[in-house]
Design an enzyme around this catalytic site. Structure first.
Site, PDB file in Angstrom:
ATOM      1  N   HIS A  67      17.665  32.793 -36.853  1.00  0.00           N
ATOM      2  CA  HIS A  67      18.736  33.737 -37.205  1.00  0.00           C
ATOM      3  C   HIS A  67      18.180  35.056 -37.758  1.00  0.00           C
ATOM      4  CE1 HIS A  67      22.332  35.458 -38.947  1.00  0.00           C
ATOM      5  NE2 HIS A  67      21.895  35.227 -40.175  1.00  0.00           N
ATOM      6  N   HIS A  91      17.092  38.552 -45.328  1.00  0.00           N
ATOM      7  CA  HIS A  91      18.452  38.723 -45.854  1.00  0.00           C
ATOM      8  C   HIS A  91      19.101  37.447 -46.382  1.00  0.00           C
ATOM      9  CE1 HIS A  91      19.964  37.467 -41.842  1.00  0.00           C
ATOM     10  NE2 HIS A  91      21.056  37.134 -42.498  1.00  0.00           N
ATOM     11  N   GLU A  95      19.978  33.851 -51.067  1.00  0.00           N
ATOM     12  CA  GLU A  95      21.165  33.009 -51.094  1.00  0.00           C
ATOM     13  C   GLU A  95      20.816  31.553 -50.770  1.00  0.00           C
ATOM     14  OE1 GLU A  95      23.924  33.646 -52.275  1.00  0.00           O
ATOM     15  OE2 GLU A  95      25.344  32.183 -51.484  1.00  0.00           O
ATOM     16  N   ASP A  96      19.904  31.346 -49.827  1.00  0.00           N
ATOM     17  CA  ASP A  96      19.675  29.990 -49.312  1.00  0.00           C
ATOM     18  C   ASP A  96      18.381  29.319 -49.769  1.00  0.00           C
ATOM     19  OD1 ASP A  96      22.028  30.376 -47.987  1.00  0.00           O
ATOM     20  OD2 ASP A  96      21.124  30.775 -46.035  1.00  0.00           O
ATOM     21  N   ASP A 280      41.685  54.062 -16.706  1.00  0.00           N
ATOM     22  CA  ASP A 280      40.252  54.239 -16.874  1.00  0.00           C
ATOM     23  C   ASP A 280      39.502  52.915 -17.036  1.00  0.00           C
ATOM     24  OD1 ASP A 280      41.524  53.757 -19.171  1.00  0.00           O
ATOM     25  OD2 ASP A 280      40.747  55.464 -20.281  1.00  0.00           O
TER      26      ASP A 280
HETATM   27 MN    MN Z   1      22.696  35.724 -42.204  1.00  0.00          MN
END
Ligand code: MN
Length: 739
Positions: A67, A91, A95-96, A280
């Site tokens: 990911h 990122h 958190e994880d 269009d």
């Molecule tokens: Mn993520």
């Protein structure tokens, strides 16, 4: 249908999209990041993320690190800088995993840490888990922007969301729908405003696929059918245009593209068009080198094919708010089909596809440093015009836009949590008091303090985004105070406080009027005049003599000691007993009703201070109050000593007619039977009126302290009264008191 859903819920690694390795990512960013230090930064971020996520797998079955690699890959396709790529890789680590922001800062520097920190906070808000009643979509966007603070945070978040959408089929249907809905409400409008069309349209199509699977499929089928039908027609048209442009020696390349499924969906279902009415659907894009060449090509196209009236748009001369530039026209081809033709330069094309990211592409050079990345974006952020509703004729440079943007959007709101996790949005600079009022006006009115992030703080504490705030209330709180108007920043809280204070003042005035009425009645009763008779006596003549419009005004003046009841009694000529010599002074031509005058100032409101009750003969000084004229104090009043810088010289008005003034006194005596009767008799003999008499027995000493208000014309009379009282058996002292 049930079968189809099952099919879609099958676990497919990376959503069936090609899976990238770190080597793929490296290949992509090595093209534009050349500095070994910067290359190493990305590599280190990858190594750390891989180590931290090791052994963890996504629902779809692939290793978790897949990911962040894909997120970084999407960012590298937009040519993001090394710090943004590093943040993309890291990122989810805070958190994880057990990695912390300080650890990231130590290894990768402040910027990477800040981006990861913001993303972690946004993640923790779990916007999509909230129910619809909690937030409007607009609030979602504001909260996201409020938390993001930095354009790089937004871009990493968009890349994160895009990859999550690509791999959505491994989630449960309700999560698929919730994330899709949130994507359309929060993230695609932001991508649109940033002009990142590529990401916007892919996210929109993916979200639609989960929200409206049948409609999505129907549009897809129609497009496929239409394209095969028109394939020949389109190719013929492209060839004809290419020949014409080539003949004029104009450099160009040509693309044809189908509008996004979502944009067709919007036109069909939200604007109620038929599929066939959407002209269009098929568009030809001609990309050339210069603006002049764009107009030349337009001339060639219009000279050869019939343009459809009202369909020509010059977005080069008048760019869209997100700075999209292009010429648009719709033409009828030789075989009767309608096509949209878009003509633009290479630069316009890259802005159209990538928006802010087109200008944000990482440029390495001797005069470039990592910090320039953000600055570069800020310098070029014309796209944010529509964020900040700057008028068309505002020609300030990009920095001004960015400054306005920062203030109005990124810093306009703070988002504070209740202990229960509810988000309360407040304007920047808002205090704990604003928070209290935002919860409920009753909470605001009874607020005495707050607990912010576990710390007891006062009501003027300024709140920051992410603070957890709890308001402490008290039943004994006297409610909003004048000073709260300075503390509150929100207009709703201010308005409520103002209203409350006005109401309170109204209540206090009624209280004052009642007190004035009672002391007036007491004085009249002392002259054997009852309530009904007194009220009859207090007619318009009395009011106009003392200068009041109504009885309330007169009673209020009595309570504030601007008028004494005995002055009224004297004016009415109903004093039963002979007047003392002092009181027989003649009224003179000076008709000023003020007992005190100020040199050089007429018609100023004057009141005798209640704290020290000055009387003629006292040394006095005026105190200029806020809005209530001049309060006259005794020179030795401690209350006025504190404000000597706002005093003014005042003089007793010797020309004023007969009048008496209230003086608060205390009389000290040993306790004995009929003391009070003897004391009142002594005062009556001197024709001195008394009100508010209170006796307090001090048990330990068996002494009485008698408090009273007596009415005397001046200081000399008061001395005389004190001498008389001291002559009464048991009374050993008398004092004027200052409250
Ligand atoms: Mn993520």
């Amino acid at each position: 249908m049930a079968n189809k859903n099952k099919e879609e819920n099958k676990l497919v690694p990376n959503g069936g999209y090609p899976m990238h390795t770190y080597e793929d990512l490296r290949e992509l960013f090595y093209v534009y990041i050349k500095d070994p230090k910067n290359r190493e930064l990305v590599k280190e971020a990858y190594d750390l993320a891989a180590k931290k996520h090791a052994g963890v797998f996504r629902r779809s079955g692939e290793a978790y690190i897949q990911h962040p690699i894909e997120v970084a890959y999407i960012l590298a396709q937009l040519q993001a800088g090394p710090e943004t790529l590093a943040a993309g890789l890291l990122h989810d680590t805070v958190e994880d995993t057990d990695l912390t922001i300080p650890e990231i800062e130590a290894q990768f520097g402040k910027d990477v840490a800040m981006i990861v920190d913001s993303l972690t906070k946004i993640q923790r808000m779990k916007l999509s888990h909230r129910t619809e009643e909690d937030f409007e979509a607009e609030d979602h966007r504001k909260i996201f922007l409020g938390m993001a603070k930095d354009i790089r945070v937004i871009l990493v978040k968009l890349a994160d969301r895009l990859h999550n959408l690509r791999t959505l089929q491994s989630l449960k249907p309700e999560r698929q729908k919730a994330l899709s809905k949130e994507t359309l409400e929060v993230f695609t409008p932001i991508a649109h405003r940033l002009g990142i069309y590529k990401m916007q349209s892919e996210m929109e199509d993916l979200a639609l696929k989960y929200l409206e699977p049948e409609k999505y499929q129907a549009i897809l089928d129609k497009l496929n059918e239409r394209e095969s039908n028109r394939h020949q027609s389109l190719n013929n048209l492209k060839k004809r245009i290419a020949d014409l442009v080539f003949e004029q020696n104009i450099p160009f390349r040509m693309e044809s593209r189908i509008k996004s499924i979502y944009s067709i969906y919007r036109k069909m279902y939200l604007k109620q068009y038929n599929f066939d009415e959407i002209y269009d659907v098929l568009a030809i894009r001609i990309i050339t080198h210069t603006v002049m060449q764009c107009y030349e090509i337009l001339g060639i196209v219009h000279a050869t094919f019939k343009p459809i009236p009202g369909r020509f748009k010059d977005y080069i001369a008048m760019p869209k708010p997100n700075m999209y530039q292009s010429l648009h026209t719709s033409i009828v081809s030789g075989d009767g089909n309608i096509y949209e033709v878009q003509i633009r330069t290479e630069e316009m094309d890259s802005v159209a596809e990538e928006g802010v990211a087109a200008h944000w592409k990482y440029k390495e050079g001797s005069n470039y440093n990592a910090k320039e990345e953000q600055k570069d974006i800020e310098d070029k952020l014309h796209w944010f015009r529509d964020f900040v509703s700057i008028s068309e004729d505002d020609n300030g440079d990009a920095k001004d836009y960015m400054a306005a943007l920062s203030n109005d959007i990124f810093n306009a709101n703070v988002y504070v949590f209740t202990p229960m996790g509810k988000v309360v949005d407040l304007p920047n600079g808002a205090t704990t008091l604003d928070f209290a009022y935002k919860i409920h006006t009753k909470v605001g009115d009874s607020a005495v303090g707050a607990v912010v992030n576990g710390q007891m703080v006062p009501l003027n504490t300024v709140l920051k985004t992410g603070d957890v705030c709890e308001i402490k209330t008290s039943k004994n709180s006297s409610g909003p105070k004048e000073g709260w108007l300075e503390i509150a920043k929100t207009s709703s809280a201010k308005a409520h406080i103002k209203k409350f204070i006005a109401k309170n003042n109204e209540f206090l005035r009624e209280e004052t009027i009642r007190k004035g009425y009672e002391s007036c009645l007491e004085a009249f009763k002392g002259q054997d005049i009852g309530q009904g008779e007194m009220e009859k006596m207090l007619d318009d003549k009395v009011l106009s003599h003392f200068g009041y419009n109504d009885l309330d005004g007169l009673y209020e003046a009595i309570a504030n000691r601007n008028v004494t009841p005995f002055a009224i009694i004297d004016f009415l000529g109903v004093r039963k007993k002979e007047k003392s010599a002092v009181m027989l002074r003649h009224r003179d031509s000076n008709d000023s009703k003020n007992p005190v005058y100020v040199d050089g100032i007429d018609n100023v409101a004057i009141s005798l201070a209640k704290c020290c009750s000055p009387i003629p003969g006292d040394d006095i000084v005026g105190y200029v109050t806020k809005g209530k004229g001049i309060a006259v104090h005794r020179m030795n009043c401690p209350n006025v000593a504190k404000v000597m810088n706002r005093t003014i010289d005042v003089h007793w008005n010797d020309d004023l007619g007969i009048s008496t003034y209230p003086v608060d006194i205390q009389v000290y005596s040993t306790d004995r039977p009929s003391l009070l009767a003897d004391m009142l008799a002594a005062l009556a003999a001197k024709n001195i009126a008394v009100t508010d008499l209170k006796v307090h027995l001090i048990q330990e000493t068996m002494n009485d302290v008698i408090a009273a208000t007596i009415y005397v014309p001046d200081a000399r009379t008061l001395e005389d009264v004190f001498a008389t009282l001291k002559g009464v058996k048991g009374i050993y002292d008398c004092k004027r008191i200052i409250h």
